[in-house]
Structure formats: C-alpha cells, structure tokens
Design an enzyme around this catalytic site. Structure first.
Site, short mmCIF file in Angstrom:
data_model
loop_
_atom_site.label_atom_id
_atom_site.label_comp_id
_atom_site.label_asym_id
_atom_site.label_seq_id
_atom_site.Cartn_x
_atom_site.Cartn_y
_atom_site.Cartn_z
N ARG A 1 -12.55 8.89 30.04
CA ARG A 1 -11.17 9.35 30.12
C ARG A 1 -10.31 8.26 30.75
O ARG A 1 -10.76 7.55 31.66
CB ARG A 1 -11.06 10.62 30.96
N HIS B 1 -9.08 6.20 21.11
CA HIS B 1 -9.86 7.40 21.49
C HIS B 1 -10.68 7.91 20.29
O HIS B 1 -10.59 9.08 19.92
CB HIS B 1 -8.95 8.51 22.04
P1 NDP Z 1 -22.25 15.47 30.58
O1 NDP Z 1 -21.57 16.59 31.29
O2 NDP Z 1 -23.39 15.80 29.68
O3 NDP Z 1 -22.79 14.41 31.63
C1 NDP Z 1 -22.05 14.02 32.74
C2 NDP Z 1 -22.85 13.03 33.58
O4 NDP Z 1 -21.98 12.53 34.60
C3 NDP Z 1 -24.06 13.66 34.28
O5 NDP Z 1 -25.13 12.76 34.31
C4 NDP Z 1 -23.53 13.88 35.70
O6 NDP Z 1 -24.52 13.87 36.71
C5 NDP Z 1 -22.63 12.69 35.87
N1 NDP Z 1 -21.63 12.92 36.92
C6 NDP Z 1 -20.69 13.89 36.97
N2 NDP Z 1 -19.97 13.80 38.09
C7 NDP Z 1 -20.49 12.75 38.79
C8 NDP Z 1 -20.18 12.16 40.04
N3 NDP Z 1 -19.22 12.62 40.82
N4 NDP Z 1 -20.92 11.10 40.43
C9 NDP Z 1 -21.94 10.62 39.66
N5 NDP Z 1 -22.27 11.14 38.44
C10 NDP Z 1 -21.53 12.19 38.02
O7 NDP Z 1 -21.12 14.68 29.77
P2 NDP Z 1 -21.21 13.94 28.35
O8 NDP Z 1 -22.24 12.88 28.46
O9 NDP Z 1 -21.37 14.90 27.23
O10 NDP Z 1 -19.74 13.34 28.21
C11 NDP Z 1 -19.18 12.51 29.21
C12 NDP Z 1 -17.69 12.36 28.99
O11 NDP Z 1 -17.45 11.54 27.86
C13 NDP Z 1 -16.94 13.64 28.66
O12 NDP Z 1 -16.66 14.40 29.82
C14 NDP Z 1 -15.67 13.10 28.00
O13 NDP Z 1 -14.68 12.90 28.98
C15 NDP Z 1 -16.10 11.78 27.43
N6 NDP Z 1 -16.07 11.76 25.96
C16 NDP Z 1 -15.30 10.81 25.33
C17 NDP Z 1 -15.25 10.76 23.97
C18 NDP Z 1 -14.45 9.71 23.27
O14 NDP Z 1 -14.31 9.76 22.05
N7 NDP Z 1 -13.94 8.71 23.96
C19 NDP Z 1 -16.01 11.69 23.13
C20 NDP Z 1 -16.79 12.62 23.89
C21 NDP Z 1 -16.81 12.65 25.25
P3 NDP Z 1 -25.72 14.92 36.75
O15 NDP Z 1 -26.69 14.48 35.66
O16 NDP Z 1 -26.28 14.79 38.10
O17 NDP Z 1 -25.11 16.28 36.47
C1 OXD Z 2 -14.40 14.75 23.78
C2 OXD Z 2 -13.48 13.75 23.29
O1 OXD Z 2 -14.37 15.03 24.98
O2 OXD Z 2 -13.31 13.67 22.06
O3 OXD Z 2 -15.20 15.28 22.99
O4 OXD Z 2 -12.92 12.98 24.05
#
Ligand code: NDP
Ligand code: OXD
Length: 309
Positions: free
Chosen positions: A224, A272
């Site tokens: 993000r 994006h």
């Molecule tokens: P998940 O919820 O599956 O994974 C999140 C990861 O981040 C977990 O490993 C979690 O730790 C870790 N995390 C969360 N908070 C913290 C913190 N404070 N400190 C350290 N680690 C932290 O998310 P996804 O992998 O599915 O997606 C990640 C992000 O990608 C989405 O939230 C979205 O914003 C972005 N995205 C962007 C897209 C694009 O087109 N640019 C498309 C899709 C998604 P733990 O394992 O311990 O829970």
């Molecule tokens: C998502 C994105 O969060 O598209 O899936 O950014």
C-alpha cells in the site's frame, strides 16, 4: 438468501452476473441506496452509507486481499469480513517482484540504454550473495514471493509479526528483530497489510538501514502507498543511499500527473496492477465461502478486526 454487490473503481455488472451463475440459490443484485437488506455483500471500498444502510449483513466479502479500505469504516461488531485468499494473485505478485528484482540486479536499464545507442557493452557480473532480499510480510503473497525469489538463489530474509519457519528463508519476527532484518537485506519487498502498526514503516530511518547501512539498497513496494513516507524517498535516491525503487502503490491513486515519482530516473511506477483480482477465480472462491458460512462451517480468510488483517 440475498447478496448485494457494491464495488468502487470496478464494473459491477460482470460480478453480479458471475455471482448469479455461481450461486443460483441466491438473489444477487447491485447495491443502490434504499435496496433491501441483504445477508451477504461482495465489496471493494464501499462507502460508509452502504454499511449504514445494510445493517443486517453477516458476511462482507472483499474482492481483494487488502482490507484496509474496509476497516476504516464503522462496521457492525458481529459482521465477518472475509478477504480474498490468493485466487490467482500470488503467482502474479511473484512474477512482478522477480521481474523488478532481476531487472535491477542484472542492470537491464543499463543494457537497454546501451542498446538504444547501438553499443555492445558489458558490466561486471554482480554477486547474488550481495543482493539479499528482505520480504516484509510472510502471508499468502509474501511467502509465495519469498519462495519464488529463493529459486533464483538470492539469499532471502522474511519478516512477520509472529515467528515463522519457511524453508530456504532466514526468518525474523516482531519489532525486536526488525532492525536486524533490514540491515541483513539489500532489496526490500513490502507485502505487509496496511494497519496502524505498519503505516509509514518505509521511512528514512528504516530504509537507511538496508544493506548494513551502506549505499545501494533497493525498494519494491507492492502493498500500500501509505506504507511509504513518500517525502523521504527522493532524498534517499538522490543521495545514493538507495539505488532505486519500483512502486506499484501510492498514497493517492491514480498517482497525480505532477507527482515527482513519475519522472524520477531511479523510480519505476506501475498503476497498482502487480497482482490483479482474477474475476472468475474470485467469484468461485467467494461463492464457496458464502455457502460454507451459510452451513455454519469454518471459512478461510476471516479478518481479525482487532489485528487489522
Ligand atoms: P496476509 O494477511 O496473508 O499476510 C500479512 C503478513 O504480514 C503476515 O505474515 C503478517 O504476520 C505480517 N504482518 C502484519 N502486520 C505485521 C507487523 N506489524 N509486523 C510484522 N509483520 C506483520 O496478506 P497478503 O500476503 O495476502 O497481502 C499483503 C498485502 O498486499 C495486502 O494487505 C494488500 O495491501 C497488498 N496487496 C497488493 C496488491 C497489489 O496489486 N499491489 C494485490 C494484493 C494485495 P503474521 O504471519 O505473523 O500474521
Ligand atoms: C488487493 C489489491 O488488496 O488489489 O487485493 O490491492
């Protein structure tokens, strides 16, 4: 069962049609103000007015992985927010990150510029051991990306909130290990969810720690825009502390035409689109989850509203 669809920045009709075909037992309609109360909603960044009117929703199914746009709304406490689990996104994210990494590591920008001048020029090969990749967030997308990068034999570090063990990765967890993770990484890939703990985490202090504090770090932000302290980036690039950045997400989207990121020679901008929502796979997944919820079965991808992801 009534399902309402409320999507911003996305054409609604194909989703309504797809959900009708996938859930013939349900009535599916596009939301409009004053529409009847639905049991479940399929949404992307809906307005607060939608949530206020649809007070009886049991499930709120997001057509993306990131739920930050939903969690900033005032939601009824009993509602279950469900994210999209992969549905074709992780392979795209792996492609995107590997492309950005390899383009930087193999100096393709240099070779493209030389080729335009008709020059047959080589650069000294770089050592991949010097390009450790740090993946912030080891969730659905981050773990897939980290594994893909490891296949190219780069050293890979991963950072998550809770301790994780992933084969082929050196894993760090929590705030206590954050500085060590940054210092051990040269190319930083951000795949964290946007929460109050992660907003602005890509700032001058943290980005300056990459590569043991030496110049030459590289940033790939695909999570993000609000993770990045935007004003900190250009000074780090101009001073040489960072060698470059590939950015797919921005504080304001679309990126305004006069934003300096567009024209900076060390920044690559994409709109994006690093991992797009695949409509058919997503509809099939959401339909399966709605049925499971109706039967009282466990549903994957239910968001912890307190944790924020
Ligand atoms: P998940 O919820 O599956 O994974 C999140 C990861 O981040 C977990 O490993 C979690 O730790 C870790 N995390 C969360 N908070 C913290 C913190 N404070 N400190 C350290 N680690 C932290 O998310 P996804 O992998 O599915 O997606 C990640 C992000 O990608 C989405 O939230 C979205 O914003 C972005 N995205 C962007 C897209 C694009 O087109 N640019 C498309 C899709 C998604 P733990 O394992 O311990 O829970
Ligand atoms: C998502 C994105 O969060 O598209 O899936 O950014």
């Amino acid at each position: 069962m009534l399902i309402t669809v409320c999507l911003s920045q996305t054409r609604t009709e194909p989703w309504v049609e797809g959900l009708r075909a996938a859930l013939p037992e349900a009535d599916v309609d596009a939301w409009e103000p004053g529409a009847p109360q639905a049991d479940h909603a399929v949404v992307w960044a809906p307005p607060q007015a939608f949530i206020d009117e649809q007070a009886n929703l049991r499930g709120l199914f997001n057509i993306g992985a990131g739920v930050d746009a939903l969690l900033k709304l005032a939601l009824p406490p009993a509602i279950r927010v469900v994210r999209l689990d992969d549905a074709g996104m992780s392979v795209q994210m792996a492609e995107y990150v590997c492309h950005a990494l390899i383009r930087h590591f193999r100096e393709f920008d240099f070779y493209e510029a030389e080729a335009r001048e008709g020059r047959w020029a080589f650069r000294k090969p770089r050592e991949r051991e010097d390009f450790a990749v740090g993946v912030m967030g080891l969730g659905v997308l981050g773990e897939r990306v980290a594994r893909a990068v490891a296949q190219f034999e780069f050293p890979v570090n991963g950072w998550s909130r809770s301790p994780r063990a992933v084969e082929g990765l050196r894993c760090y967890a929590g705030e206590d290990e954050f500085d060590a993770f940054l210092s051990a990484s040269r190319v930083l890939v951000n795949l964290l969810p946007l929460t109050e703990s992660t907003r602005g985490i890509l700032d001058r202090r943290n980005l300056s720690q990459l590569n043991r504090g030496e110049p030459g770090g590289y940033l790939i932000n695909v999570a993000r825009g609000a993770h990045l302290a935007e004003a900190d980036l250009i000074p780090l690039l101009d001073s040489g502390q960072l060698a470059g950045a590939t950015l797919d997400v921005f504080e304001v989207e679309p990126l305004p035409p006069d934003h300096p990121f567009w024209r900076h020679p060390k920044i690559t901008v994409t709109p994006h689109g690093s991992a797009r929502t695949m409509r058919e796979a997503s509809i099939a997944q959401i339909a399966g989850k709605i049925r499971a919820m109706e039967r009282g079965e466990p549903v994957a991808g239910v968001v912890d509203l307190l944790r924020g992801y």
